[in-house]
Design a protein around this motif. Sequence first.
Motif, PDB file in Angstrom:
ATOM      1  N   ILE A 234     -15.525 -90.640 -44.847  1.00 59.29           N
ATOM      2  CA  ILE A 234     -15.815 -90.230 -46.228  1.00 59.29           C
ATOM      3  C   ILE A 234     -16.490 -88.862 -46.248  1.00 59.29           C
ATOM      4  O   ILE A 234     -16.151 -88.005 -47.069  1.00 59.29           O
ATOM      5  CB  ILE A 234     -16.702 -91.294 -46.913  1.00 59.29           C
ATOM      6  CG1 ILE A 234     -15.939 -92.618 -47.027  1.00 59.29           C
ATOM      7  CG2 ILE A 234     -17.147 -90.814 -48.291  1.00 59.29           C
ATOM      8  CD1 ILE A 234     -16.784 -93.772 -47.482  1.00 59.29           C
ATOM      9  N   TYR A 259     -11.714 -90.791 -56.591  1.00 59.37           N
ATOM     10  CA  TYR A 259     -12.146 -91.844 -55.667  1.00 59.37           C
ATOM     11  C   TYR A 259     -12.226 -93.166 -56.430  1.00 59.37           C
ATOM     12  O   TYR A 259     -12.840 -93.234 -57.498  1.00 59.37           O
ATOM     13  CB  TYR A 259     -13.524 -91.530 -55.079  1.00 59.37           C
ATOM     14  CG  TYR A 259     -13.530 -90.421 -54.058  1.00 59.37           C
ATOM     15  CD1 TYR A 259     -13.594 -90.694 -52.691  1.00 59.37           C
ATOM     16  CD2 TYR A 259     -13.488 -89.090 -54.451  1.00 59.37           C
ATOM     17  CE1 TYR A 259     -13.609 -89.681 -51.753  1.00 59.37           C
ATOM     18  CE2 TYR A 259     -13.492 -88.064 -53.527  1.00 59.37           C
ATOM     19  CZ  TYR A 259     -13.556 -88.361 -52.177  1.00 59.37           C
ATOM     20  OH  TYR A 259     -13.566 -87.348 -51.256  1.00 59.37           O
ATOM     21  N   LYS A 402      -8.329 -91.375 -53.099  1.00 61.22           N
ATOM     22  CA  LYS A 402      -8.880 -92.129 -51.976  1.00 61.22           C
ATOM     23  C   LYS A 402      -9.456 -93.446 -52.479  1.00 61.22           C
ATOM     24  O   LYS A 402     -10.295 -93.456 -53.371  1.00 61.22           O
ATOM     25  CB  LYS A 402      -9.962 -91.320 -51.259  1.00 61.22           C
ATOM     26  CG  LYS A 402     -10.457 -91.965 -49.963  1.00 61.22           C
ATOM     27  CD  LYS A 402     -11.360 -91.022 -49.196  1.00 61.22           C
ATOM     28  CE  LYS A 402     -11.833 -91.651 -47.891  1.00 61.22           C
ATOM     29  NZ  LYS A 402     -10.716 -91.953 -46.970  1.00 61.22           N
ATOM     30  N   ILE A 404     -11.658 -96.681 -51.590  1.00 61.62           N
ATOM     31  CA  ILE A 404     -12.701 -97.097 -50.650  1.00 61.62           C
ATOM     32  C   ILE A 404     -13.119 -98.524 -51.000  1.00 61.62           C
ATOM     33  O   ILE A 404     -13.636 -98.781 -52.088  1.00 61.62           O
ATOM     34  CB  ILE A 404     -13.921 -96.161 -50.716  1.00 61.62           C
ATOM     35  CG1 ILE A 404     -13.504 -94.723 -50.407  1.00 61.62           C
ATOM     36  CG2 ILE A 404     -15.004 -96.618 -49.752  1.00 61.62           C
ATOM     37  CD1 ILE A 404     -14.620 -93.712 -50.596  1.00 61.62           C
TER      38      ILE A 404
END
Length: 493
Positions: A234, A259, A402, A404
Amino acid sequence: MAMETMLSGLNSGVVLSLIAVLWTVVWQNLQHLQLQQFFARHLSRHARRLAAMVDPYLSVTISEYEGGRMKRSDAYEEVKAYLSDASARGVRHLRAEGSKDADKLVLSMSDGEEVEDEFQGAKVWWWATSKPPPRSDGAAAFWGGGAAQEERRFYRLYFLERHRSLVLDTYLPRVRQLGRAVMVKNRQRKLFTNISTSQWSDGGYMRSAWSHVAFEHPKTFATLAMDPVEKKRIRDDLDMFKNGKDYYTRVGKAWKRGYLLYGPPGTGKSAMIAAMANYLDYDIYDIELTSVHSNTDLRKLFIETTSKSIIVIEDIDCSLDLTGSRKKKEAAEEDDKKDKKDGGPFRPGEKKDTSSKVTLSGLLNFIDGLWSACGGERIIVFTTNHVEKLDPALIRRGRMDKHIEMSYCGFEAFKFLAKTYLDVDSHPLFDAVGELLREVQMTPADVAENLTPKSLDDGPDSCLEDLVKALEEAKEKKASGGDEQNQQDEEEQ
């Protein structure tokens, strides 16, 4: 003789009438040809030349807003920062704001003040002022009512005409460069929320779609309970984004990145956002989506954000109906329209609908539409407890670049927490904790709470024993829950 006098009088009258008719025709043609404006321009040009002989000063005005008052001017903020040092030396009335250093203040000129500056032998003068907006209702404006509008504030620079090239080509670019450096030095990071504010200050009436407090969250990646390998990934991704201006320009993409943080409650999604902001040294704009009335208001909020910022929408699955059931939503909208039509026109006694009208389409445009390219160096973060409920179009790559997963606490995260909270690298109970964590799901927040000393007598032994006890209770609860479920299934069969 009398006859001749009468004829002479008639001839004179005819001539005057002809002259009047001709003058009317000529004047109309003059107006048609706009010769009046032609003469006026010539007179105005000569008047300006005469004024230049009497007053040899030129001026440049830098307004607070540009682009139809939709975007705050970077040049205005840079000039304000540049003049902060000069203001402290030569101005009688100052405006003070907080700075990064808790013991210092950032000073600027109040309206009506003037400060002198010198550059390569040329003297210039900066004047701070504001202009009141037009008000339709004086009483409402005075009391801050709906008719009140924000003051138009600006700086005006005066200099001699012979210094035109020096001031415009060299001095003003230097002012902007030095102003940006001062802004970086004095910058205090902020946490914004979309609560509209309107207030009077010595700079006039001010209105903003955002309110803010100083951002002082202590969470960093060094104290974030997460697998070290994932944390490094990250951080590397954030570094590539922060230093990627040229890359984004080369590939033709807006300088932004999305994100998606997903996982159960208590797994550290909000802590991750704070760690990202502290790592990048960015501001945070926290949007409460349910209080945004329309797609247009959402666009206005985005325009008023600054570069070097993280735009956050937490629990997006709970904020609005943004699931994948688009056909159901379209049918519901049609039913609402039908109900309104059957119910007749809006009546004064009825309560006005103030619910949010932000749509999935509006949110998608907010993320990667044309308006998303206004400005740069922005990160957009969505958090959710139920990623499966979100519309795939909302979280696809290119919007949420992204993904996560913030999962339950593993053994590596536990060892990190034990070191952080108890300052121990190993302990006889570590094996028991590791074995239980493989069987029981516990969030990092719950693990951290059990590892937190509750009194002066608590130490690593007692805190780890509390954690083992909590994990064993969770294991028993899980087992009993499973037995009850199996019993219910058998009874149903």
